[in-house]
Design a protein around this motif. Structure first.
Motif, PDB file in Angstrom:
ATOM      1  N   SER A 186      -2.027   7.968   2.149  1.00 59.48           N
ATOM      2  CA  SER A 186      -2.291   7.846   0.711  1.00 59.48           C
ATOM      3  C   SER A 186      -1.027   7.423  -0.037  1.00 59.48           C
ATOM      4  N   ALA A 187       0.127   7.901   0.395  1.00 59.49           N
ATOM      5  CA  ALA A 187       1.384   7.490  -0.238  1.00 59.49           C
ATOM      6  C   ALA A 187       1.656   6.016   0.017  1.00 59.49           C
ATOM      7  N   ALA A 188       1.373   5.552   1.232  1.00 59.61           N
ATOM      8  CA  ALA A 188       1.573   4.138   1.567  1.00 59.61           C
ATOM      9  C   ALA A 188       0.605   3.262   0.771  1.00 59.61           C
ATOM     10  N   LEU A 189      -0.632   3.700   0.649  1.00 61.60           N
ATOM     11  CA  LEU A 189      -1.616   2.938  -0.131  1.00 61.60           C
ATOM     12  C   LEU A 189      -1.223   2.899  -1.611  1.00 61.60           C
ATOM     13  N   LYS A 190      -0.736   4.007  -2.115  1.00 63.69           N
ATOM     14  CA  LYS A 190      -0.315   4.075  -3.516  1.00 63.69           C
ATOM     15  C   LYS A 190       0.858   3.113  -3.757  1.00 63.69           C
ATOM     16  N   ILE A 225      -0.456  -0.464  -3.672  1.00 64.38           N
ATOM     17  CA  ILE A 225      -1.176  -0.783  -4.915  1.00 64.38           C
ATOM     18  C   ILE A 225      -0.182  -1.066  -6.043  1.00 64.38           C
ATOM     19  N   GLN A 226       0.898  -0.306  -6.099  1.00 65.97           N
ATOM     20  CA  GLN A 226       1.926  -0.553  -7.121  1.00 65.97           C
ATOM     21  C   GLN A 226       2.581  -1.920  -6.919  1.00 65.97           C
ATOM     22  N   GLN A 227       2.853  -2.277  -5.670  1.00 62.58           N
ATOM     23  CA  GLN A 227       3.464  -3.583  -5.388  1.00 62.58           C
ATOM     24  C   GLN A 227       2.516  -4.718  -5.750  1.00 62.58           C
ATOM     25  N   VAL A 228       1.250  -4.543  -5.422  1.00 66.21           N
ATOM     26  CA  VAL A 228       0.257  -5.576  -5.762  1.00 66.21           C
ATOM     27  C   VAL A 228       0.120  -5.700  -7.276  1.00 66.21           C
ATOM     28  N   SER A 229       0.156  -4.578  -7.985  1.00 61.69           N
ATOM     29  CA  SER A 229       0.070  -4.612  -9.452  1.00 61.69           C
ATOM     30  C   SER A 229       1.262  -5.344 -10.050  1.00 61.69           C
ATOM     31  N   ALA A 230       2.461  -5.041  -9.525  1.00 58.46           N
ATOM     32  CA  ALA A 230       3.664  -5.719 -10.022  1.00 58.46           C
ATOM     33  C   ALA A 230       3.603  -7.211  -9.728  1.00 58.46           C
ATOM     34  N   LEU A 231       3.142  -7.566  -8.542  1.00 54.31           N
ATOM     35  CA  LEU A 231       3.022  -8.985  -8.182  1.00 54.31           C
ATOM     36  C   LEU A 231       1.995  -9.686  -9.059  1.00 54.31           C
ATOM     37  N   THR A 232       0.891  -9.016  -9.363  1.00 55.93           N
ATOM     38  CA  THR A 232      -0.135  -9.589 -10.227  1.00 55.93           C
ATOM     39  C   THR A 232       0.416  -9.848 -11.630  1.00 55.93           C
ATOM     40  N   GLU A 233       1.210  -8.908 -12.150  1.00 61.22           N
ATOM     41  CA  GLU A 233       1.825  -9.097 -13.469  1.00 61.22           C
ATOM     42  C   GLU A 233       2.791 -10.279 -13.459  1.00 61.22           C
TER      43      GLU A 233
END
Length: 84
Positions: free
Chosen positions: A6-10, A13-21
């Motif tokens: 769950s920590a790795a997935l979290k 998800i944060q990295q994907v969100s930053a990349l999307t921004e």
């Protein structure tokens, strides 16, 4: 083990969100650049159309030099004062 997953997935998800921004910001910047280039090209077309509507000189020579050929006894302002 579930906490690690769950920590790795979290984190993912944060990295994907930053990349999307980042991609969204770059897309907006590219869109603005495209609009700017369109305006510059429109101005260039307008300037070219205005310059093509004006008559162009066929030569860099002054008009008096093209009116009559110069001879040994003439100057651009008329006959030479040394003519007998």
């Amino acid at each position: 083990m579930a906490d690690d997953t769950s920590a790795a997935l979290k984190a993912l998800i944060q990295q994907v969100s930053a990349l999307t921004e980042t991609v969204a910001k770059q897309d907006k910047r590219l869109e603005n650049l495209h609009e700017f280039n369109g305006r510059v090209l429109d101005q260039k077309k307008t300037c070219n159309a205005a310059s093509n509507s004006r008559p162009r000189r066929t030569s860099n020579w002054p008009t008096w030099a093209m009116s009559a050929p110069l001879t040994a006894t003439t100057t651009p302002k008329g006959p030479s004062p040394l003519t007998p």
